[in-house]
Design a protein around this motif. Structure first.
Motif, mmCIF file in Angstrom:
data_model
loop_
_atom_site.group_PDB
_atom_site.id
_atom_site.type_symbol
_atom_site.label_atom_id
_atom_site.label_comp_id
_atom_site.label_asym_id
_atom_site.label_seq_id
_atom_site.Cartn_x
_atom_site.Cartn_y
_atom_site.Cartn_z
ATOM 1 N N UNK A 1 0.875 -1.177 0.000
ATOM 2 C CA UNK A 1 0.000 0.000 0.000
ATOM 3 C C UNK A 1 0.909 1.224 0.000
ATOM 4 N N UNK A 2 0.877 1.979 -1.091
ATOM 5 C CA UNK A 2 1.820 3.089 -1.224
ATOM 6 C C UNK A 2 1.143 4.326 -1.806
ATOM 7 N N UNK A 3 1.635 5.485 -1.350
ATOM 8 C CA UNK A 3 1.197 6.767 -1.905
ATOM 9 C C UNK A 3 2.434 7.641 -2.069
ATOM 10 N N UNK A 4 2.785 7.918 -3.332
ATOM 11 C CA UNK A 4 3.949 8.767 -3.580
ATOM 12 C C UNK A 4 3.681 10.183 -3.055
ATOM 13 N N UNK A 5 2.458 10.622 -3.231
ATOM 14 C CA UNK A 5 2.108 11.987 -2.812
ATOM 15 C C UNK A 5 2.273 12.179 -1.315
ATOM 16 N N UNK A 6 1.899 11.161 -0.543
ATOM 17 C CA UNK A 6 1.999 11.257 0.920
ATOM 18 C C UNK A 6 3.302 10.676 1.460
ATOM 19 N N UNK A 7 4.117 10.133 0.549
ATOM 20 C CA UNK A 7 5.384 9.511 0.948
ATOM 21 C C UNK A 7 5.152 8.372 1.961
#
Length: 344
Positions: free
Chosen positions: A97-103
């Motif tokens: 589970x990853x979000x580049x925007x939220x790091x």
């Protein structure tokens, strides 16, 4: 002397006592007269069969003390699993589970409900009674199955697995099942385990969660039990690891004990095994022999024992008269054998 032979109908009482002694979690030996007699009957039929491809045959052997006549252990092989009854596992895998925007980047483990081992062979029902747990007996009881599979390879699949008993307490309570019971089953572990052992598996498909389970949502005790074995199972697991068995992430759906697998041809005992013609020569076997696990080449009259084996030439070995008698063979017959200390 200890020999291993196919189970017979009159071994029922000994098998029942072993089933009682083996305890909760030993699913392949339920304490049930009808089921145990059926297991013996299937094993007798398997020995009498002449398959050319792996099928539904279920082999069960016993270790007998020839001095007392007492049956002191059992060892079994299922030629295939999952062809007649569903064969369930959980497979442990990962999801990100990853979000580049939220790091944010989180990797979590999930359990997938599956039937991936359908059609493979299984070694099972290994149990040695307390009074026989010394010397090479445990190793012998386990490894003789690989010699039987090597000699009669047409009867078995290319992959062999072993389900290892998972963690449970002295009352048979499994921390992994406790979580499943609370949320999905309302059925205690000993009852679920017993129902599976007697072939009533329908409740699994009916009540087991259909979607992957996030491991981090389980109780801490349940998480910590995944892929771990019962203390009494640790020696058996070490033996299989020495043979080259590995866990590929599959665990039992009840207690989360690991299932280990190997390619039959890559099993250490199979690779080290040799087939040779025998001569009976006590002196040569005793002076130049190496301690081996040996089997005759019969199915119907199968016998196995621990023997001193000495090479005469590349295709001939010497054994003692006592060994020949235990195996039911004579000069000029053949044996398959493997050194007792073989490791992968």
């Amino acid at each position: 002397m200890k020999i291993i032979r196919p189970i017979k109908a009159d071994d029922y009482q000994a098998l029942y006592e072993i089933a009682e002694e083996s305890g909760i979690g030993f699913t392949s030996l339920p304490v049930n007269e009808e089921l145990l007699k059926r297991k013996i009957s299937r094993a007798i039929d398997a020995i009498a069969s002449t398959p050319t491809v792996p099928g539904p045959e279920s082999y069960l052997f016993v270790m007998e003390d020839t001095e007392t006549g007492q049956v002191v252990g059992t060892s079994g092989i299922e030629a295939t699993v999952g062809l007649e009854d569903a064969f369930y596992h959980y497979h442990v895998s990962k999801v990100v589970h990853a979000s580049r925007e939220l790091n944010v980047h989180n990797t979590v483990e999930i359990l997938h409900f599956c039937n991936d081992y359908t059609g493979v062979s299984e070694i099972c029902t290994l149990f040695l009674r307390e009074n026989a747990r010394q010397g090479l007996n445990g190793r012998f009881l386990s490894k003789m199955r690989f010699l039987f599979m090597a000699e009669h390879h047409e009867r078995f699949a290319e992959i062999v697995i072993a389900e290892m008993r998972g963690i449970s307490d002295e009352k048979g309570r499994s921390p992994f099942w406790a979580w499943l019971e609370e949320h999905f089953f309302s059925l205690d572990f000993p009852t679920a385990d017993y129902l599976t052992g007697i072939g009533k598996k329908g409740f699994i498909a009916e009540l087991m969660p259909k979607y992957p389970i996030y491991v981090n949502l389980l109780s801490k005790a349940a998480q910590d039990s995944i892929g771990k074995v019962h203390d009494k199972t640790k020696p058996a697991l070490r033996l299989l690891e020495q043979e080259g068995f590995k866990c590929r992430g599959y665990v039992d759906i009840f207690d989360a004990g690991p299932t280990v697998e190997a390619d039959v041809n890559q099993v250490a005992t199979v690779q080290a095994s040799r087939k040779a013609t025998i001569v009976i020569n006590d002196n040569l076997a005793q002076t130049d022999g190496e301690t081996c696990f040996a089997i005759n080449t019969s199915v119907k009259d199968f016998r196995a024992c621990i023997a001193e084996v000495a090479y005469v030439d590349a295709n001939k070995v010497a054994i003692e008269r006592l060994t020949a008698s235990a195996l039911g063979i004579k000069d000029g017959d053949s044996i398959r054998f493997s050194p007792a200390n073989t490791k992968h």
